[in-house]
Design an enzyme around this catalytic site. Structure first.
Site, short mmCIF file in Angstrom:
data_model
loop_
_atom_site.label_atom_id
_atom_site.label_comp_id
_atom_site.label_asym_id
_atom_site.label_seq_id
_atom_site.Cartn_x
_atom_site.Cartn_y
_atom_site.Cartn_z
N SER A 7 0.84 -1.20 0.00
CA SER A 7 0.00 0.00 0.00
C SER A 7 0.87 1.25 0.00
CB SER A 7 -0.90 -0.01 1.24
OG SER A 7 -1.48 1.27 1.37
N HIS A 32 -1.10 -1.26 -4.34
CA HIS A 32 -2.38 -0.82 -3.76
C HIS A 32 -2.36 0.69 -3.60
CE1 HIS A 32 -5.96 -1.73 -1.30
NE2 HIS A 32 -5.56 -0.74 -0.51
N ASP A 34 -4.45 3.83 -2.31
CA ASP A 34 -5.57 4.20 -1.43
C ASP A 34 -6.06 5.61 -1.72
OD1 ASP A 34 -6.03 2.00 0.41
OD2 ASP A 34 -3.99 2.38 1.11
N MET A 36 -8.86 8.51 -0.61
CA MET A 36 -9.78 8.91 0.47
C MET A 36 -10.33 10.31 0.20
SD MET A 36 -7.58 7.60 3.73
CE MET A 36 -6.71 6.02 3.69
N HIS A 65 -8.08 1.52 -4.46
CA HIS A 65 -9.06 1.30 -3.38
C HIS A 65 -9.74 2.63 -3.08
CE1 HIS A 65 -9.57 0.20 1.18
NE2 HIS A 65 -10.73 0.27 0.55
N MET A 67 -11.97 4.82 -1.13
CA MET A 67 -12.69 5.03 0.12
C MET A 67 -13.43 6.36 -0.01
SD MET A 67 -9.68 3.58 2.54
CE MET A 67 -8.51 3.69 1.20
N MET A 135 -11.63 -5.31 4.86
CA MET A 135 -10.88 -4.37 5.69
C MET A 135 -10.67 -4.99 7.06
SD MET A 135 -10.10 -1.87 3.80
CE MET A 135 -9.18 -1.07 5.12
C1 DX5 Z 1 -6.39 1.93 5.26
C2 DX5 Z 1 -5.87 1.55 3.90
C3 DX5 Z 1 -4.83 0.49 3.90
C4 DX5 Z 1 -3.60 0.85 4.67
C5 DX5 Z 1 -2.84 -0.38 5.04
O1 DX5 Z 1 -7.56 2.66 5.15
O2 DX5 Z 1 -6.94 1.09 3.08
O3 DX5 Z 1 -4.49 0.10 2.58
O4 DX5 Z 1 -2.75 1.70 3.96
O5 DX5 Z 1 -1.72 0.00 5.77
P1 DX5 Z 1 -1.14 -0.89 6.95
O6 DX5 Z 1 -0.61 -2.15 6.30
O7 DX5 Z 1 -0.08 -0.04 7.52
O8 DX5 Z 1 -2.26 -1.18 7.90
ZN ZN Z 2 -6.48 0.13 1.16
#
Ligand code: DX5
Ligand code: ZN
Length: 210
Positions: A7, A32, A34, A36, A65, A67, A135
């Protein structure tokens, strides 16, 4: 063999290209990304222009991903920016429509569940889903602790007849990776445990041996 998807949230944001190249060099299966919106989760991260720049510099399989409260509004922009898969949340608006739009653009469609959302919420949309992203922390921040009870959803999904990939995201590290895979998860998303590791290649070898 399990897959590993680092990620980028845990990488140095000023050096995302280097982070993507590290993932490529160490044999990671995908990356990955992320996204947001400060509404679905209380944090902000990257937009499509960041993905576009990164994907041009480092061609990879980017799993985006989302969010976001309204993911449908951004599906096309991320597809054009270079996403290989786009994952949307079952709790977000226009969930099924977003899954159809992702497939319609020729990408893999992922469905994510917050820790408190049961697997059965996906039942009516299973034919639209290529991958489920469980999650294992509340989405919004990296570096949290894995919630092991979430892993029971992997078995529940198989009992519901889901045959696609199951991924887990949040708090996964070298110590708990085998527990996650034993529960039926095939794709491990790792932020802190990959980008914070002294030996990132060793983390990849460990996951690939599971
Ligand atoms: C959280 C993200 C994850 C996060 C995972 O909302 O969707 O992808 O970055 O990071 P770690 O492995 O540090 O929990
Ligand atoms: Zn994620």
């Amino acid at each position: 063999m399990a897959k590993i998807s680092p990620s980028l949230l845990a990488a140095d944001p000023a050096c995302l290209g280097d982070a993507a190249r590290l993932a490529l060099r160490t044999g990671c299966d995908e990356l990955h990304f992320d996204v947001m919106d400060g509404r679905f989760v209380p944090n902000l991260t990257f937009g499509p222009h960041i993905l576009r720049g990164l994907a041009r510099q480092v061609p990879f399989w980017y799993d985006v991903h989302l969010m976001l409260q309204r993911p449908l509004a951004f599906v096309e922009a991320f597809a054009q920016a270079g996403a290989g898969a786009i994952t949307v949340h079952a709790e977000a608006e226009a969930f099924a429509q977003s899954l159809r739009a992702i497939r319609g653009l020729g990408l893999k469609a992922g469905a994510s569940l917050r820790p408190g959302t049961p697997a059965r919420c996906l039942l009516e949309n299973l034919p639209l889903i290529d991958r489920v992203l469980l999650m294992t922390v509340e989405p919004g921040f990296g570096g949290q602790k894995l919630m092991p009870q979430v892993l029971d959803k992997a078995r529940a999904l198989r009992e519901m007849g889901f045959a696609g990939e199951i991924a887990a995201d949040g708090g996964i590290n070298a110590l708990n990776a085998s527990e996650v895979v034993k529960a039926g998860v095939g794709v491990l998303i790792m932020g802190t445990a990959f980008f914070g590791a002294q030996d990132a290649a060793g983390v990849v070898r460990l996951v690939h041996a599971l």
